[in-house]
Design an enzyme around this catalytic site. Structure first.
Site, short mmCIF file in Angstrom:
data_model
loop_
_atom_site.label_atom_id
_atom_site.label_comp_id
_atom_site.label_asym_id
_atom_site.label_seq_id
_atom_site.Cartn_x
_atom_site.Cartn_y
_atom_site.Cartn_z
N ASP A 113 0.75 -1.24 0.18
CA ASP A 113 0.02 0.02 0.03
C ASP A 113 0.85 1.07 0.03
O ASP A 113 1.92 1.16 0.27
CB ASP A 113 -0.97 0.02 1.13
CG ASP A 113 -2.25 0.47 0.67
OD1 ASP A 113 -2.32 1.42 0.15
OD2 ASP A 113 -3.23 0.01 1.53
N ASP A 171 -10.82 1.67 -3.29
CA ASP A 171 -11.37 1.33 -2.39
C ASP A 171 -12.94 1.13 -2.28
O ASP A 171 -13.52 0.55 -1.32
CB ASP A 171 -11.07 2.13 -1.24
CG ASP A 171 -9.54 2.03 -0.63
OD1 ASP A 171 -9.17 0.95 -0.88
OD2 ASP A 171 -9.12 2.95 0.09
C1 GLA Z 1 -6.02 1.56 2.12
C2 GLA Z 1 -6.29 0.82 1.39
C3 GLA Z 1 -7.17 -0.37 1.79
C4 GLA Z 1 -6.77 -0.93 3.10
C5 GLA Z 1 -6.38 0.29 3.98
C6 GLA Z 1 -5.70 -0.47 5.36
O1 GLA Z 1 -6.84 2.61 2.37
O2 GLA Z 1 -6.70 1.18 0.00
O3 GLA Z 1 -7.81 -1.43 0.93
O4 GLA Z 1 -5.65 -1.78 2.93
O5 GLA Z 1 -5.44 1.03 3.36
O6 GLA Z 1 -5.52 0.63 6.10
#
Ligand code: GLA
Length: 715
Positions: free
Chosen positions: A452, A518
């Site tokens: 990430d 997301d």
């Molecule tokens: C980001 C990612 C999510 C998740 C969160 C975890 O927002 O896009 O998919 O992994 O971090 O904190």
């Protein structure tokens, strides 16, 4: 014109003809549909055809636009190279010193032209690589070396390919968190349409910029498109001057003082990709075919995965996580991904980032119990990291505040998601995070990383020097991925950045999947994945089935719409399955089985989109490369002004083949509402590809936020 004074590169139905006569940088005589074999006379006359006479209030002897635009050659628009040496050498005049043409040993590359050039007065050397890729994609990159004694301060190094006057409309992408890859269109007039990405993320970046005849669509209209394959800052622009010459250009966006070349130092720019197509589908297919031809492209069946994020967020409880694994395995899930919250003091997003040590508070026996459980169930295990980031409230930031990327020691960038960026250009910081990650990877059997990257890089400098560091930071992130993959052969990495914030072809040299957004609401996903498909094939796009009520939008959708949307991509689940009903689980299992049965087609075929005239409806699909089979989705995205969708054409089939069309998994809810009829969807129909493409077929009257999936097979 002698053979060596022009180069005609051909592959995949595309020609690139470069005029290399004289010692000026190569000029493009043609980039577009294949011109067939060209003899010396053809090449000479192509050159003649392109030559402009003197123009009003312009240079007396105009020089055509070269791959790197120069004022010294009469280009009045944005110069390809800008910079200076203590205030001098602000404008270049390169002369070619060598041209080499090589067939390639790489499966994805047809031919490479390597051009070297020098500007002896400015004491600069230029290296240009132009590759014709087998799919008909062209890619180019440039490197510049300071051959003089002092510092050359490089501001920009952009390459371009020309676009004809017919291209009077620009399409590019923009977006924001949860709304990635929104398409926007503009008139391509005189001037510069510049898209800069200044945060080393791509949520609102152009990503793809296309120029074509007004109204070009998925299936038709000639267009040319470009993409800068770089995960740092980028410039992407379309520029047209008043003498009717236009171009698509770009490169890395460099911050002031970021690249100061000392004696004999070289700056290497990123690959810039150029695609041509009759319609967006054809242009995108060239990129997909290229990606699929690379050695690192995933060739094993893409495992259906469960990511626990939306099921538990930061609430890690072994019993719940095991129960999720049990249910997932019983549905046919093949990979289980433990998301954020397993390390350090990371119980929410305000602390612990950067401390890649398993938290004894939530995992008193380490990760072994969950990892073993997952493996015992026959699934792979994946783990979330955010290696380039750090919460100020972490052991790491407390110990090494000087490792934060910042313009000055006493002025850190504004926090975003309570985090800062770890300066990986500092060797000790890099080694620290690498070693912590390797320790985890060596302790446990981990097949997959979700990588990430959740904040923008702004004011991103090295504290000790005050110098901007996004270029070096990007290279360090690449190096870290490369090192981990080399140390753990077979390790797969997913690129996530607050959803789809990092999807460029630079990161995808080392990642096999992107988390497209997301937002897991299937209605939003239909549009997001369409935009993403301009660059990426479905097997690289992560798409998950979430809970009936979307956590992001609050919208309620059926299991068929949710699962039938994720079905086309690299399918996964992100839902607290412990709360799902028996019926929902049974139906989800059917969709997973259908995906597993058809994923070979879905993940190797050609992506197509319909140009249905009613924008309430949306058709997309995948057609097998041998045209023997196809799967389409026909979705309703909002209310229509018509009582039926009308006849919908199925694109991409072979005209003379006969095809049988049936519903893949009958949309049970919709069927009850529609009642029985004499329409084809009860028993299927058989028609030629020509009829299906030109006449189309009436679609069931799907309500908004529903879809039908069609399976088309050769009879
Ligand atoms: C980001 C990612 C999510 C998740 C969160 C975890 O927002 O896009 O998919 O992994 O971090 O904190």
């Amino acid at each position: 014109m002698t053979e060596s004074s022009a180069h005609h590169l051909r592959a995949g139905g595309i020609s690139l003809v470069l005029d290399c006569e004289g010692d000026r940088l190569p000029r493009v005589l043609h980039w577009g549909p294949d011109l067939g074999e060209l003899g010396a006379e053809d090449l000479a006359h192509l050159r003649l055809a392109a030559a402009q006479g003197p123009r009003a209030a312009g240079p007396d002897r105009p020089v055509p636009l070269a791959l790197l635009a120069e004022q010294s050659a009469g280009w009045m628009g944005t110069p390809g190279l800008t910079g200076h040496r203590a205030g001098a050498d602000f404008s270049t005049a390169f002369t070619v010193t060598g041209i080499r043409r090589n067939a390639s040993t790489e499966a994805a590359v047809a031919e490479t032209l390597t051009i070297t050039a020098a500007d002896r007065d400015a004491a600069l050397e230029l290296g240009l690589e132009v590759q014709m890729l087998v799919s008909g994609l062209v890619r180019m990159r440039a490197a510049v070396t300071n051959t003089g004694p002092g510092i050359f301060d490089l501001h920009s190094l952009d390459l371009n390919l020309p676009v004809p006057l017919e291209a009077d409309e620009i399409l590019d992408l923009t977006g924001w968190w949860g709304h990635e890859r929104i398409q926007q269109r503009h008139a391509f007039t005189h001037g510069t349409h510049l898209r800069e990405s200044r945060r080393a993320r791509e949520l609102d970046a152009a990503v793809v910029m296309a120029a074509g005849r007004h109204g070009f669509s998925w299936r038709s209209g000639e267009l040319r498109a470009m993409h800068v394959g770089w995960s740092g800052n980028t410039r992407t622009y379309a520029e047209r001057m008043n003498h009717a010459v236009g171009m698509l250009a770009g490169g890395e966006l460099l911050l002031a003082g970021e690249i100061r070349l000392g004696a004999s130092e070289t700056y290497q720019g990123p690959w810039i990709y150029y695609s041509h197509g009759d319609g967006l589908d054809e242009s995108a297919a060239r990129v997909h075919d290229y990606l699929r031809a690379r050695p690192q492209h995933p060739r094993t069946a893409r495992p259906v995965q469960l990511n626990v994020w939306e099921a538990v967020y930061f609430d890690h409880d072994l019993a719940t996580l095991k129960r999720l694994a049990d249910i997932a395995a019983s549905l046919g899930v093949e990979r289980y991904v433990l998301d954020d919250g397993w390390f350090g003091s990371r119980r929410d997003d305000s602390s612990g980032l950067g401390d890649w040590v398993v938290s004894p508070d939530v995992w008193p026996d380490g990760l072994g119990p969950i990892i073993d459980h997952v493996h015992d169930l026959g699934m792979e295990f994946g783990l979330w990291f955010e290696p380039e980031m750090v919460n100020p409230d972490s052991d790491l930031a407390r110990a090494h505040p000087e490792w934060i990327l910042a313009a000055r020691p006493d002025r850190w960038p504004p926090e975003a998601r309570h985090q800062q960026v770890l300066n990986l250009t500092i060797p000790e910081a890099y080694a620290h995070v690498r070693d912590q990650m390797l320790a985890i990877l060596r302790t446990y059997r981990i097949e997959y990383l979700k990588w990430d990257f959740n904040r923008d890089l702004i004011e991103a400098g090295t504290q000790s020097t005050g110098q901007a560091s996004i270029h070096e930071q990007t290279l360090a992130a690449y190096r870290l991925m490369d090192e981990l993959i080399a140390a753990q052969p077979g390790l797969e990495i997913e690129s996530c950045s607050s959803g789809g914030g990092r999807i460029d072809l630079g990161i995808l040299d080392r990642c096999v999947r992107i988390w497209a957004s997301d937002v897991t609401d299937p209605l939003e996903r239909q549009r997001i994945e369409a935009g993403t498909s301009l660059l990426l094939p479905p097997e690289m796009i992560g798409s998950h089935v979430a809970s009936p009520i979307s956590h992001q939008t609050g919208r309620t959708t059926t299991i068929d719409f949710r699962a039938g949307t994720a079905f086309f991509s690299h399918m996964g689940i992100e839902w607290d399955l412990t709360g799902a009903s028996e019926d929902e689980l049974a139906r989800l299992g059917e969709w997973i089985a259908a995906h597993q049965e058809h994923r070979d087609l879905l993940h190797t075929g050609t992506v197509v989109h319909g140009d249905h005239p009613d924008d309430a409806f949306w058709l997309h699909g995948v057609v097998a490369k041998d045209h023997r089979e196809a799967i389409y989705a026909f979705a309703s995205v909002h209310s229509s002004r018509h009582t039926t969708p009308g006849q919908v054409r199925l694109p991409g089939l072979e005209p003379d083949r006969r095809y049988r069309v049936t519903q893949l998994l009958t949309d049970t809810a919709g069927r009850a509402r529609r009642g029985s009829s004499t329409a084809w969807w009860d028993d299927g129909l058989t028609l030629t590809g020509r009829a299906l493409g030109a006449v189309g077929l009436q679609m069931p009257n799907v309500s908004p936020e529903q879809q039908v999936v069609l399976h088309v097979t050769t009879t």
